[in-house]
Motif scaffolding. Structure first.
Motif, PDB file in Angstrom:
ATOM      1  N   PRO A  29       7.686   3.571  -0.528  1.00  8.71           N
ATOM      2  CA  PRO A  29       7.785   5.034  -0.626  1.00  8.71           C
ATOM      3  C   PRO A  29       6.895   5.769   0.362  1.00  8.71           C
ATOM      4  CG  PRO A  29       6.666   4.107  -2.542  1.00  8.71           C
ATOM      5  CD  PRO A  29       7.237   2.958  -1.786  1.00  8.71           C
ATOM      6  N   PRO A  34      13.001   6.091  -1.302  1.00  6.94           N
ATOM      7  CA  PRO A  34      12.929   6.606  -2.673  1.00  6.94           C
ATOM      8  C   PRO A  34      12.641   5.514  -3.692  1.00  6.94           C
ATOM      9  CG  PRO A  34      15.208   6.460  -1.958  1.00  6.94           C
ATOM     10  CD  PRO A  34      14.373   6.146  -0.755  1.00  6.94           C
ATOM     11  N   TRP A  60       4.947   9.966  -4.658  1.00  5.79           N
ATOM     12  CA  TRP A  60       5.882   9.065  -5.326  1.00  5.79           C
ATOM     13  C   TRP A  60       5.318   8.482  -6.630  1.00  5.79           C
ATOM     14  CZ3 TRP A  60       3.364   7.954  -0.723  1.00  5.79           C
ATOM     15  CH2 TRP A  60       2.418   6.936  -0.753  1.00  5.79           C
TER      16      TRP A  60
END
Length: 233
Positions: A29, A34, A60
């Motif tokens: 991340p 993602p 994240w």
């Protein structure tokens, strides 16, 4: 597998899982990849310099905590290492604070508790072992239902199990001598101390791999068993 920074990679764990037949997909991340909403095939969350609550600095982390919480709830095989362990602690209702005893770094002794004798990952550990450490923060309150498995002199919550298939370890079973030297050289340790600690870890590298490989192999076995169960469910 969630990697929080390039300097805190798979290390030994990657090889152990690969040797056992577990294929790993690494999500980074910090490079903009993602964090997935689920990890149905198993989850490893690695370490890093972040504090587990620093959502502003590491955007994240909320998604990672949510992923861990869902994986633990669903019984997905999950292993959190250092920062990963701290994220698991917070995600599942425990508390992580700045360590009251200061930085724990280098090669330290940890001790399996009686509860480790029946644990799928920790049952093969000898009475007293050494592990690589590098952390400022520590779990101070474990999540509800957690079973503490390993303790240490400076910080007592060195490893625990949560539910049937989730484990958190404060130390670094994945750390090779090269990985630790990078941390020591790039951290805020005095140069002489960094060199001394790196030499100690390098001298013990064979011992460390022999000690912690069974943990990696056991986690691989749990993961493969879980995948087989899901395939026929």
């Amino acid at each position: 597998m969630i990697e929080h920074e390039a300097e805190a990679g798979l290390g030994f764990v990657g090889g152990w899982l690969e040797d056992a037949g577990v294929e790993c997909q690494v999500v980074r991340p910090y490079k903009g990849e993602p964090v997935p909403a689920s990890a149905p095939g198993g989850l490893v969350v690695l370490g890093g310099a972040a504090s587990a609550w620093d959502d502003e600095g590491y955007g994240w982390l909320p998604a990672t905590r949510a992923l861990i919480a869902r994986s633990v709830e669903d019984g997905v095989p999950t292993l959190g290492i250092c920062l990963g362990a701290q994220l698991m602690t917070i995600a599942c209702g425990g508390t992580v604070d700045r360590g009251a005893e200061g930085l724990e770094v280098g090669l330290t002794a940890v001790e399996p508790l009686p509860e480790a004798a029946a644990d799928p990952l920790f049952s093969r550990l000898p009475r007293r072992v050494r592990a690589v450490q590098y952390h400022y923060d520590a779990a101070t309150v474990l999540p509800p239902g957690a079973v503490r498995l390993v303790t240490g002199e400076r910080y007592p919550n060195q490893a625990y199990r949560l539910g049937p298939n989730a484990w958190a370890v404060q130390f670094h079973p994945e750390a090779t001598a090269a990985i630790f030297q990078t941390w020591a050289d790039e951290g805020d340790l005095p140069r002489d101390l960094a060199a001394e600690l790196s030499a100690e870890v390098a001298a013990a590298e064979g011992e460390l791999e022999e000690t912690w490989r069974p943990l990696g192999e056991a986690f691989a076995a749990v993961t493969l068993g879980w995948r087989d169960e899901q395939a026929v469910a």
